[in-house]
Motif scaffolding. Structure first.
Motif, PDB file in Angstrom:
ATOM      1  N   ARG A 219      -1.249  -6.868   5.735  1.00 36.57           N
ATOM      2  CA  ARG A 219      -2.620  -6.458   6.003  1.00 36.57           C
ATOM      3  C   ARG A 219      -2.747  -5.673   7.307  1.00 36.57           C
ATOM      4  N   GLY A 220      -3.294  -4.476   7.198  1.00 37.31           N
ATOM      5  CA  GLY A 220      -3.507  -3.643   8.364  1.00 37.31           C
ATOM      6  C   GLY A 220      -2.281  -2.927   8.884  1.00 37.31           C
ATOM      7  N   TYR A 259      -0.625   2.082   8.178  1.00 41.56           N
ATOM      8  CA  TYR A 259      -1.847   2.049   8.963  1.00 41.56           C
ATOM      9  C   TYR A 259      -1.494   1.886  10.447  1.00 41.56           C
ATOM     10  N   ALA A 324      -5.274  -0.509  17.503  1.00 37.88           N
ATOM     11  CA  ALA A 324      -5.627  -1.336  16.356  1.00 37.88           C
ATOM     12  C   ALA A 324      -6.639  -2.413  16.704  1.00 37.88           C
TER      13      ALA A 324
END
Length: 338
Positions: A219-220, A259, A324
């Motif tokens: 995730r991310g 990402y 982030a």
């Protein structure tokens, strides 16, 4: 070779790609958006008809042909009959004799060497190596190569995604091998099955077909679509691969989505995500080839010793964390931080 612009890739979207990957594995028509995945069954230039299935539409159908460069399947948008190869679907894809689509939208080949490991992407908190298998062609100066496995490192974790060797290919059998922190991962053979480790709850592996196709997501950080495929007798005949009956050369077709990479990222594919990346390949060539294999060579699947390695760099880690809004990849992977 087809080239995708960044804007085209953004329009298609990662969510649609997941749907396409799942349906491509099962060779079923796409339901939303009036699209179809066409399986060519070894026949190049396959023709098909495509009708507009939208309610109250008066638009006529059309006849189209899958592009010759598509190895096994193509995506069709009806009723315009615009066709695309799944392997060229969006930046980050690797298919066949490793052909990548860089973040700049340009395709290129990276042949590497058989039985060696190469750094595909290296950033402050993420490192991905690929293990290449291959066959020697005596009429050429290089090996035919394919990606057999990925070794992914993030935080203090190790993730293995690989195609298990098999003599004779059976599409109904699962040839995917997974391991996390040196422990094998067993996924029930059913589409939609999902696994996530308690030590890294942001990591998940989900089957998009009953066998051989998964989506791996941190995730991310990244999403990886992996599909195990063989070299068929027809592939071998057409391209002169010299495949024998004792090894189907099962390998991975891959799609990558990243990402919050830092601008210091490097690697065969990773370098194309840098803002200062300049594509010096001949993009008009039939087969643009990225050289410099020794620059990306690693001593093992989980080693971070390639010449362009960035993994673990403290300065880059801090920069990535600031961008982030976190304190690094470890913060989104380890349960003790959640």
């Amino acid at each position: 070779m087809a080239r995708w612009s960044a804007s085209t890739a953004a329009v298609l979207g990662a969510g649609l790609l997941l749907c396409v990957m799942a349906l491509a594995a099962s060779a079923q028509p796409l339901q939303p958006g009036n699209m179809q995945v066409i399986t060519m069954e070894g026949k190049r230039n396959s023709k098909f008809t495509c009708a507009d299935a939208r309610k109250n539409s008066n638009r006529p159908g059309c006849t189209a042909t899958c592009p010759n460069r598509c190895p096994k399947k193509c995506l069709v948008l009806c009723p315009t009959c615009k066709t695309f190869c799944l392997c060229d679907f969006y930046p980050g894809v690797s298919c066949g004799d490793p052909r990548f689509t860089g973040a700049d939208g340009n395709n290129f080949y990276f042949h590497g060497k058989k039985d060696r490991d190469f750094c595909i992407l290296s950033d402050a908190g993420l490192h991905i190596n690929a293990h290449f298998i291959g066959k020697r062609n005596p009429t050429m100066s290089r090996d035919f190569t394919w990606i057999q496995a990925l070794g992914v490192r993030f935080a203090h974790h190790h993730l293995y995604i690989g195609a298990a060797r098999t003599a004779r290919w059976d599409a109904a059998a699962d040839h995917l091998a997974l391991a996390f922190d040196d422990e094998d991962v067993a996924l029930p053979a059913a589409a939609g099955t999902r696994w996530s480790p308690p030590t890294a709850p942001a990591l998940s592996v989900t089957r998009t077909a009953h066998a051989n196709t998964v989506v791996v997501e941190l995730r991310g950080v990244f999403r990886i679509m992996a599909n195990v495929v063989p070299i068929t007798a027809e592939d071998s005949r057409v391209h002169g691969y010299g495949v024998t009956d004792d090894d189907s050369l099962a390998h991975l077709d891959l799609g990558f989505k990243f990402y919050d990479l830092t601008d210091d990222v490097h690697g065969v594919l990773g370098q194309t995500y840098r803002t200062d990346y300049v594509n010096r390949l001949n993009v008009t060539a039939k087969m643009p080839v990225m050289g410099g294999a020794d620059t990306f060579l690693s001593s093992g699947l989980f080693e971070t010793d390639c010449a362009v390695a960035r993994f673990g760099r403290a300065g880059a880690t801090a920069s990535a964390a600031a961008g982030a809004g976190t304190t690094g990849i470890a913060m989104v992977t380890d349960s003790k931080y959640l």
